[in-house]
Design an enzyme around this catalytic site. Structure first.
Site, PDB file in Angstrom:
ATOM      1  N   ASP A 111      11.970  -7.459  14.096  1.00 11.84           N
ATOM      2  CA  ASP A 111      10.639  -7.626  13.535  1.00 11.84           C
ATOM      3  C   ASP A 111       9.916  -6.286  13.421  1.00 11.84           C
ATOM      4  O   ASP A 111       9.929  -5.467  14.354  1.00 11.84           O
ATOM      5  CB  ASP A 111       9.831  -8.569  14.440  1.00 11.84           C
ATOM      6  CG  ASP A 111       8.409  -8.763  13.986  1.00 11.84           C
ATOM      7  OD1 ASP A 111       8.211  -9.380  12.931  1.00 11.84           O
ATOM      8  OD2 ASP A 111       7.496  -8.286  14.690  1.00 11.84           O
ATOM      9  N   GLU A 150      12.881  -5.945   9.303  1.00 16.32           N
ATOM     10  CA  GLU A 150      11.645  -6.109   8.545  1.00 16.32           C
ATOM     11  C   GLU A 150      10.958  -4.760   8.615  1.00 16.32           C
ATOM     12  O   GLU A 150      10.739  -4.229   9.705  1.00 16.32           O
ATOM     13  CB  GLU A 150      10.743  -7.179   9.142  1.00 16.32           C
ATOM     14  CG  GLU A 150       9.431  -7.323   8.370  1.00 16.32           C
ATOM     15  CD  GLU A 150       8.342  -8.031   9.151  1.00 16.32           C
ATOM     16  OE1 GLU A 150       7.449  -8.617   8.510  1.00 16.32           O
ATOM     17  OE2 GLU A 150       8.355  -7.975  10.393  1.00 16.32           O
ATOM     18  N   GLU A 178      -1.945   4.345   0.460  1.00 16.31           N
ATOM     19  CA  GLU A 178      -0.997   5.434   0.643  1.00 16.31           C
ATOM     20  C   GLU A 178       0.280   5.122  -0.141  1.00 16.31           C
ATOM     21  O   GLU A 178       0.456   4.014  -0.648  1.00 16.31           O
ATOM     22  CB  GLU A 178      -0.659   5.629   2.123  1.00 16.31           C
ATOM     23  CG  GLU A 178      -0.051   4.388   2.767  1.00 16.31           C
ATOM     24  CD  GLU A 178       0.164   4.558   4.257  1.00 16.31           C
ATOM     25  OE1 GLU A 178      -0.177   5.627   4.798  1.00 16.31           O
ATOM     26  OE2 GLU A 178       0.672   3.620   4.894  1.00 16.31           O
TER      27      GLU A 178
END
Length: 591
Positions: A259, A294, A369
């Site tokens: 994760d 991820e 960004e």
């Protein structure tokens, strides 16, 4: 089984209890029903105590000098939840039915993400077993379990776990989890586990009371970063890496989904992610073990292949970019982060399908960004595609699925796109029959934390519509959790049966015609062209060309190329380059 530094070690005559507490000189071991025992300090913060006659089933805790009783951070089972005593579990004693399983190569993976607590009415590991035949017959080859590390209470997504070695006790015992893994392997199904190494949950994490688990040198969305590179970090790193090895070697998981790896901060000589992947792959031996990330930063370097095409670190990444473009196509939603994908949508869809990431270094307004690195040289199997997952449903104000408010033609068109594309597809539980049950965020903390969760989610997701409403589902209410449970009786309805047949047909086609091509899928991705809403994408796979011609919109369009070779699948009508709304053709030709 693997010998680890952390957790109890079982011998024929005794159990050796180990506890790393560098902040304390003295620690006591409390066996339930017995007087506390002084543990021996053996240096470097370690404390040990051998207990004669102790065996599987013994319940114990550690007592700090101030009297605080804490569970084993490497507890294998928490029968009375995260604040209670730990239980010794002898995993060696579990009789495995499948001992020769070698896993599945990457090209065969079709993922199915599920939450154990809501996948069935019972919400247990053993109840999942009863549905494995359904998944096998559907065409799924890999289960993807949401996190199961023990979390406070009896309901939660799992991302607030605090005891990473202990399977969530409300789902069952560790032996039940091993039975589920065995049952999956018996049916030819791989099984993956979502693990969280970027933070600990707020309730039940006792580690800071006795160990330097956090560092102020790094900040994450959850506060101070986990200490992977500061003073005292070596045992912390080992604690996490051993956890990955524990799931893969001792339980037999076929891979892990890590994760939010962008939030794992480490400035040491070898980043934690590199060391973890290196050691897990070495421990796997000849088994097909896959590590998935991820990564909101779209760092394609984590997915790099070696000169011979092998995977040195991470096999694939969940690709939010392809979800976003397909979601916008089907729903027309352009709020929040979707806005950055809405302009020139067909071209962004083509890039996601052909190259993986939409953002490969360009400015992303929502983030303020630049985002991503070049990904066009990666094979399509480096990306996992989906049109639903726990985040993309659960981060909606009502946790609602697309099926409840959008045309069936649109949903089928985007499903046929991602299920037959060379990237690895992932379904979310119930998607295959159009399950309408919501999947909102839910948790079960104490009342003080519950209120912080209610307010925190409104603040965190304030840029998304609906979170300012007064009638949102209460994430801390049991009713919110129960409404997320799948209703399997719906499968007897005609609409559910039709959708299920649709998914089965596509996954059969994928198994028979697409998977064999992926064995020779090298780097280089594909190429794409657009004409208004019309889209054409071509991949060179071995000696053949796989082509998609599509109009993923509600208006008639012209596709920029005509289907060539054998027609694998057609949805809607594309005739002479003219494409009706929600139409597509998959075709295959020799290169």
């Amino acid at each position: 089984m693997t010998e680890f530094l952390f957790g109890p070690q079982l011998f024929s005559s005794h159990t050796l209890f180990r506890f790393w507490s560098p902040r304390h000189q003295t620690i006591q071991l409390q066996i339930e029903g017995e007087a506390p025992r002084d543990m021996e300090a053996t240096g470097d913060g370690w404390h040990r105590c051998a207990v004669e006659g102790s065996r599987s089933g013994t319940r114990y805790s550690f007592v700090l000098p101030d009297g605080l009783s804490v569970p084993d951070p490497a507890s294998r089972h928490q029968p009375r939840d995260v604040h209670g005593p730990s239980e010794v579990v002898d995993l060696d004693a579990v009789q495995r039915r499948v001992t020769d399983w070698m896993g599945r190569p990457v090209e065969e993976l079709v993922f199915y993400e599920l939450h154990v607590g809501t996948f069935t009415e019972e919400g247990t590991f053993l109840a999942v077993i009863d549905r494995l035949d359904h998944l096998r017959d559907l065409g799924v080859t890999a289960l993807q379990l949401m996190p199961i590390s023990d979390f406070p209470g009896t309901r939660g997504w799992g991302y607030d776990g605090v005891l990473p070695y202990a399977p969530e006790s409300s789902y069952g015992r560790p032996e039940d989890l091993m039975a589920l893994i065995d049952a999956a392997h018996e049916r030819g199904l791989s099984i993956f586990l979502d693990v969280v190494y970027n933070h600990f949950g707020p309730d039940g994490n006792y580690l800071p009371a006795y160990a330097p688990i956090f560092t102020e040198h790094h900040q994450t969305p959850w506060g101070n970063g986990i200490n992977y590179d500061d003073q005292g970090s070596k045992p912390v790193r080992e604690f996490v890496i051993e956890n990955a090895l524990y799931w893969v070697r001792d339980f037999g998981f076929d891979g892990l989904r890590l994760d939010a790896v962008h939030a794992i901060k480490d400035d040491s000589g070898e980043h934690l992610l590199s060391e973890l992947s290196r050691r897990v792959r070495a421990a796997a031996g000849g088994r097909h073990v896959h590590l998935i990330v991820e990564n909101e930063d779209n760092n394609s370097e984590l997915l790099a292949r070696s000169a011979d095409g092998k995977v040195p670190h991470f096999t694939a990444q969940w690709n939010d970019d392809i979800h976003h473009v397909l979601h916008i196509a089907a729903t027309g939603e352009t709020f929040g982060y979707y806005k950055d994908y809405a302009e020139d949508l067909p071209a962004k869809t083509g890039r996601a399908l052909a190259e993986g990431f939409v953002f490969q270094g360009e400015m992303m307004e929502y983030r303020g960004e630049t985002r991503g690195k070049p990904s066009a040289d990666l094979p399509p199997t480096a990306f996992i595609s989906f049109i639903q997952n726990h985040d993309q449903i659960g981060n909606r104000a009502l946790g609602d699925r697309m099926v409840g408010s959008h045309p069936k033609a649109a949903l089928q068109a985007i499903a046929a796109t991602y299920l037959l594309a060379p990237q690895l597809p992932m379904l979310f539980m119930g998607e295959e029959w159009g399950a309408p049950e919501p999947f909102p965020f839910f948790c079960d903390f104490n009342e003080d934390l519950n209120e912080k969760v209610r307010q925190g989610r409104r603040k965190e997701l304030s840029r998304l519509p609906g979170f300012d409403a007064d009638d949102l589902p209460d994430p801390t209410a049991e009713e919110t959790f129960r409404k997320a449970k799948l209703d399997w009786s719906r499968l007897s309805g005609m609409e559910a049966a039709d959708m299920l047949a649709f998914y089965r047909h596509l996954l059969t086609l994928r198994r028979e015609r697409i998977m064999p091509l992926l064995r020779d899928a090298g780097g280089g991705g594909g190429r794409f062209d657009v004409d208004g809403h019309g889209l054409a994408v071509t991949w060179r796979l071995g000696g053949k060309h796989l082509q998609l011609c599509a109009n993923l919109s509600a208006e008639a369009a012209t596709v920029p190329a005509l289907p060539s070779g054998d027609i694998l699948y057609q949805l809607g009508n594309i005739d002479g380059g003219k494409a009706q709304p929600w139409s597509l053709v998959w075709s295959l030709s020799h290169g």
